[in-house]
Design a protein around this motif. Structure first.
Motif, PDB file in Angstrom:
ATOM      1  N   LEU A 261       0.848  -1.182   0.000  1.00 57.63           N
ATOM      2  CA  LEU A 261       0.000   0.000   0.000  1.00 57.63           C
ATOM      3  C   LEU A 261       0.887   1.237   0.000  1.00 57.63           C
ATOM      4  CD1 LEU A 261      -2.642  -0.977   2.714  1.00 57.63           C
ATOM      5  CD2 LEU A 261      -2.857  -1.225   0.232  1.00 57.63           C
ATOM      6  N   SER A 262       0.572   2.187  -0.865  1.00 56.73           N
ATOM      7  CA  SER A 262       1.263   3.474  -0.858  1.00 56.73           C
ATOM      8  C   SER A 262       0.414   4.447  -0.055  1.00 56.73           C
ATOM      9  CB  SER A 262       1.455   3.988  -2.290  1.00 56.73           C
ATOM     10  OG  SER A 262       2.275   3.108  -3.032  1.00 56.73           O
ATOM     11  N   VAL A 263       1.014   5.060   0.950  1.00 54.92           N
ATOM     12  CA  VAL A 263       0.256   5.901   1.882  1.00 54.92           C
ATOM     13  C   VAL A 263       0.812   7.319   1.883  1.00 54.92           C
ATOM     14  CG1 VAL A 263      -0.486   6.216   4.265  1.00 54.92           C
ATOM     15  CG2 VAL A 263      -0.232   3.897   3.324  1.00 54.92           C
ATOM     16  N   MET A 264      -0.067   8.287   1.772  1.00 53.68           N
ATOM     17  CA  MET A 264       0.272   9.691   1.970  1.00 53.68           C
ATOM     18  C   MET A 264      -0.451  10.138   3.234  1.00 53.68           C
ATOM     19  SD  MET A 264      -0.216  12.952  -0.631  1.00 53.68           S
ATOM     20  CE  MET A 264       0.951  12.249  -1.799  1.00 53.68           C
ATOM     21  N   ALA A 265       0.279  10.791   4.121  1.00 59.48           N
ATOM     22  CA  ALA A 265      -0.326  11.182   5.397  1.00 59.48           C
ATOM     23  C   ALA A 265       0.024  12.614   5.747  1.00 59.48           C
ATOM     24  CB  ALA A 265       0.129  10.244   6.509  1.00 59.48           C
ATOM     25  N   GLY A 266      -0.818  13.210   6.574  1.00 56.79           N
ATOM     26  CA  GLY A 266      -0.595  14.566   7.054  1.00 56.79           C
ATOM     27  C   GLY A 266      -0.770  14.635   8.559  1.00 56.79           C
ATOM     28  N   LEU A 267       0.162  15.334   9.232  1.00 57.63           N
ATOM     29  CA  LEU A 267       0.094  15.526  10.685  1.00 57.63           C
ATOM     30  C   LEU A 267       0.001  17.003  10.995  1.00 57.63           C
ATOM     31  CD1 LEU A 267       2.743  13.184  12.378  1.00 57.63           C
ATOM     32  CD2 LEU A 267       0.294  12.843  12.188  1.00 57.63           C
ATOM     33  N   THR A 268      -0.803  17.360  11.987  1.00 59.45           N
ATOM     34  CA  THR A 268      -0.907  18.743  12.425  1.00 59.45           C
ATOM     35  C   THR A 268      -0.392  18.877  13.855  1.00 59.45           C
ATOM     36  OG1 THR A 268      -3.097  18.647  13.470  1.00 59.45           O
ATOM     37  CG2 THR A 268      -3.033  18.867  11.061  1.00 59.45           C
ATOM     38  N   PRO A 269       0.062  20.059  14.257  1.00 57.34           N
ATOM     39  CA  PRO A 269       0.512  20.271  15.640  1.00 57.34           C
ATOM     40  C   PRO A 269      -0.580  20.018  16.669  1.00 57.34           C
ATOM     41  CG  PRO A 269       1.304  22.019  14.213  1.00 57.34           C
ATOM     42  CD  PRO A 269       0.320  21.233  13.403  1.00 57.34           C
ATOM     43  N   ALA A 270      -1.848  20.047  16.232  1.00 54.20           N
ATOM     44  CA  ALA A 270      -2.949  19.788  17.156  1.00 54.20           C
ATOM     45  C   ALA A 270      -3.156  18.299  17.412  1.00 54.20           C
ATOM     46  CB  ALA A 270      -4.244  20.397  16.605  1.00 54.20           C
ATOM     47  N   GLY A 271      -2.370  17.447  16.732  1.00 54.88           N
ATOM     48  CA  GLY A 271      -2.486  16.009  16.950  1.00 54.88           C
ATOM     49  C   GLY A 271      -3.460  15.325  16.019  1.00 54.88           C
ATOM     50  N   LYS A 272      -3.763  15.937  14.876  1.00 52.09           N
ATOM     51  CA  LYS A 272      -4.654  15.337  13.886  1.00 52.09           C
ATOM     52  C   LYS A 272      -3.834  14.544  12.869  1.00 52.09           C
ATOM     53  CE  LYS A 272      -8.604  17.148  15.296  1.00 52.09           C
ATOM     54  NZ  LYS A 272      -9.769  16.329  15.748  1.00 52.09           N
ATOM     55  N   LEU A 273      -4.393  13.424  12.408  1.00 51.17           N
ATOM     56  CA  LEU A 273      -3.747  12.572  11.408  1.00 51.17           C
ATOM     57  C   LEU A 273      -4.708  12.325  10.255  1.00 51.17           C
ATOM     58  CD1 LEU A 273      -1.629  10.553  10.321  1.00 51.17           C
ATOM     59  CD2 LEU A 273      -2.616   8.831  11.863  1.00 51.17           C
ATOM     60  N   TYR A 274      -4.260  12.619   9.040  1.00 47.02           N
ATOM     61  CA  TYR A 274      -5.053  12.402   7.830  1.00 47.02           C
ATOM     62  C   TYR A 274      -4.276  11.479   6.898  1.00 47.02           C
ATOM     63  CZ  TYR A 274      -7.123  16.717   9.650  1.00 47.02           C
ATOM     64  OH  TYR A 274      -7.688  17.669  10.466  1.00 47.02           O
ATOM     65  N   THR A 275      -4.988  10.601   6.186  1.00 49.48           N
ATOM     66  CA  THR A 275      -4.301   9.647   5.313  1.00 49.48           C
ATOM     67  C   THR A 275      -5.014   9.494   3.976  1.00 49.48           C
ATOM     68  OG1 THR A 275      -5.530   7.761   6.226  1.00 49.48           O
ATOM     69  CG2 THR A 275      -3.410   8.301   7.251  1.00 49.48           C
ATOM     70  N   LEU A 276      -4.237   9.072   2.996  1.00 51.09           N
ATOM     71  CA  LEU A 276      -4.737   8.667   1.685  1.00 51.09           C
ATOM     72  C   LEU A 276      -3.990   7.393   1.311  1.00 51.09           C
ATOM     73  CD1 LEU A 276      -5.454  10.708  -1.495  1.00 51.09           C
ATOM     74  CD2 LEU A 276      -3.747   8.889  -1.617  1.00 51.09           C
ATOM     75  N   VAL A 277      -4.721   6.352   0.912  1.00 51.47           N
ATOM     76  CA  VAL A 277      -4.121   5.043   0.643  1.00 51.47           C
ATOM     77  C   VAL A 277      -4.411   4.626  -0.794  1.00 51.47           C
ATOM     78  CG1 VAL A 277      -4.004   2.625   1.359  1.00 51.47           C
ATOM     79  CG2 VAL A 277      -4.481   4.403   3.051  1.00 51.47           C
ATOM     80  N   ARG A 278      -3.390   4.140  -1.474  1.00 53.07           N
ATOM     81  CA  ARG A 278      -3.526   3.635  -2.839  1.00 53.07           C
ATOM     82  C   ARG A 278      -2.769   2.306  -2.955  1.00 53.07           C
ATOM     83  NH1 ARG A 278      -6.937   6.858  -2.852  1.00 53.07           N
ATOM     84  NH2 ARG A 278      -7.309   8.612  -4.288  1.00 53.07           N
ATOM     85  N   ARG A 279      -3.147   1.491  -3.925  1.00 51.20           N
ATOM     86  CA  ARG A 279      -2.461   0.223  -4.155  1.00 51.20           C
ATOM     87  C   ARG A 279      -1.408   0.337  -5.253  1.00 51.20           C
ATOM     88  NH1 ARG A 279      -7.012  -4.595  -3.598  1.00 51.20           N
ATOM     89  NH2 ARG A 279      -7.877  -3.878  -1.595  1.00 51.20           N
ATOM     90  N   GLU A 280      -1.252   1.521  -5.792  1.00 49.92           N
ATOM     91  CA  GLU A 280      -0.221   1.756  -6.787  1.00 49.92           C
ATOM     92  C   GLU A 280       0.650   2.919  -6.323  1.00 49.92           C
ATOM     93  OE1 GLU A 280      -3.840   3.965  -7.326  1.00 49.92           O
ATOM     94  OE2 GLU A 280      -3.563   1.820  -7.710  1.00 49.92           O
ATOM     95  N   SER A 281       1.734   3.130  -7.029  1.00 55.21           N
ATOM     96  CA  SER A 281       2.634   4.226  -6.655  1.00 55.21           C
ATOM     97  C   SER A 281       1.903   5.557  -6.703  1.00 55.21           C
ATOM     98  CB  SER A 281       3.842   4.258  -7.605  1.00 55.21           C
ATOM     99  OG  SER A 281       4.583   3.062  -7.505  1.00 55.21           O
TER     100      SER A 281
END
Length: 333
Positions: A197-217
Motif C-alpha cells: 500500500l502506498s500511503v500519503m499522510a498529514g500531521l498537524t501540531p494539534a495532533g490530527k492525522l489524515y491519510t490517503l491510501v492507494r495500491r499503486e505508486s
C-alpha cells in the motif's frame, strides 16, 4: 589522446588499429572475439568517418550534465523510485536514465549513468541511509528560525499547518519477537512479494492525522487529491510542509496551484536530505509499522488495508502521542 569510453569502444578502436597494421578482418574478429560482420561494419564506419566514428556517444539533447546538475541527482534519488512512478524501492541504471530525462531533458546510456553514480558515491552494493550532502547548518537553522516563523504565519493567517509525507506498507511481516520452545527457532511463513500500500499522510501540531491510501505508486495527481481532502477536513486554508519529491513539484500539483490552489494553500519545502525534520518520518511511520502493526503478517492487500485502517484509527485516539512526533523531530510546539 582520449582514453576509451568503455570496452566496446576499446574493441572497435583496437580493430581499426589492427587493420591499419595489416591484419585481415578474419584475424581481427578471431583476436577480439567478434563476428566478421561486426568487424566489417566497424572498419566501414572508420573509413568514412575516421577514428571519431568508432567512439561511444552520449545520446540526448545535451552532451552532458553540468556539475551543478550532477550534484542534484542524489537529492532526486533520495526520494525513492516510487516517487517517480516505479514499482518497488529499487534503483537501477535504466530507472535513473528515465529520471535524468524527466528532470533535465538529457538521455544517457545506462553504462554512463553507472559511471555518474559511481562519481557521486552511489554503488549497487551500499545503500545510502544518510546523505553526505546534508547541510547541517541549514537544517539547524530551519529548526530554530524557519519553523517558529511558519508556526507564527499559520496562526496569523489562520491556516492549518500540516506536515505531509509518503511511505509504503508491505505484506512482508515486521516481526519484532515471538515466543517458542528453547532451542527451536520459530518459523514465520511469509509471502515473497512487492505488493504494498502506498500511503500519503498529514500531521498537524494539534495532533490530527489524515491519510490517503492507494495500491499503486503515488503521483502528483494523488498529491492534489490529498490537498483537496485536507481543505475539506480542516475547513481552513493550509500551510503544507513537505519535501522536494517530484510528486510534490510536477504535473497536477503545478497545474492545481496555477488554477486555484494557491489561493488557499501555501507550500513550504523542507531542506534537502532532511527526513529527520518530518514528524511523520521520525515518529508516525515507525509507530504504525513497528508498534501498531508489529508482528503482523497479512495474506493479501485487502487484509493489509483493513489492518492499516485499524492501526490509524487507534493512533488517532492518541493526539498527545501524535504531538510527541514533533518533539522527536526537534520541533517545539
Amino acid at each position: 589522446m582520449r582514453q576509451p569510453h568503455d570496452w566496446r569502444e576499446w574493441r572497435r578502436l583496437r580493430a581499426w588499429y589492427l587493420f591499419q597494421h595489416g591484419w585481415t578482418e578474419r584475424e581481427i574478429a578471431e583476436a577480439l572475439g567478434a563476428s566478421c560482420g561486426a568487424v566489417s561494419q566497424w572498419l566501414t564506419s572508420a573509413r568514412k568517418g575516421g577514428r571519431q566514428a568508432l567512439l561511444s556517444r552520449v545520446r540526448g539533447t545535451h552532451a552532458k550534465l553540468t556539475e551543478e546538475q550532477k550534484r542534484l541527482i542524489p537529492d532526486f534519488l533520495w526520494h525513492g523510485p516510487e516517487a517517480y512512478g516505479f514499482r518497488g524501492e529499487v534503483w537501477t541504471c535504466p530507472r535513473v536514465v528515465d529520471v535524468l530525462a524527466r528532470e533535465f531533458g538529457v538521455t544517457y546510456h545506462r553504462d554512463h549513468v553507472s559511471r555518474i553514480l559511481k562519481e557521486l558515491g552511489w554503488t549497487p552494493q551500499i545503500p545510502i541511509t544518510r546523505a553526505v550532502q546534508r547541510d547541517e547548518t541549514a537544517i539547524a537553522r530551519w529548526r530554530t528560525d524557519v519553523w517558529p516563523e511558519l508556526l507564527g504565519r499559520a496562526a496569523k493567517e489562520r491556516r492549518t499547518l500540516v506536515f505531509v509525507d509518503e511511505s509504503g506498507f508491505y505484506l512482508l511481516p515486521s516481526v519484532v519477537r515471538t515466543y517458542g520452545p528453547r532451542g527451536q527457532t520459530p518459523v514465520v511463513d511469509k509471502k515473497l512479494t512487492r505488493d504494498h500500500l502506498s500511503v500519503m499522510a498529514g500531521l498537524t501540531p494539534a495532533g490530527k492525522l489524515y491519510t490517503l491510501v492507494r495500491r499503486e505508486s503515488l503521483s502528483s495527481a494523488e498529491s492534489v487529491v490529498f490537498l483537496k481532502h485536507l481543505l475539506v477536513q480542516t475547513g481552513k486554508k493550509l500551510l503544507v510542509i513537505w519535501d522536494g519529491s517530484p510528486i510534490h513539484r510536477w504535473g497536477a500539483v503545478r497545474e492545481y496551484l496555477a488554477e486555484e490552489g494557491a489561493k488557499r494553500i501555501h507550500l513550504e519545502a523542507l531542506p534537502g536530505y532532511a527526513p529527520d525534520l518530518s514528524p511523520l518520518d521520525q515518529g508516525c511511520w515507525h509507530h504504525l509499522k513497528n508498534v501498531e502493526m508489529a508482528n503482523l503478517s497479512c495474506m493479501d492487500l485487502e487484509e493489509l488495508h483493513l489492518e492499516f485502517d485499524l492501526a490509524v484509527g487507534r493512533l488517532r485516539q492518541k493526539p498527545r502521542l501524535i504531538q510527541s512526533f514533533f518533539a522527536a523531530a526537534g520541533l517545539s510546539l
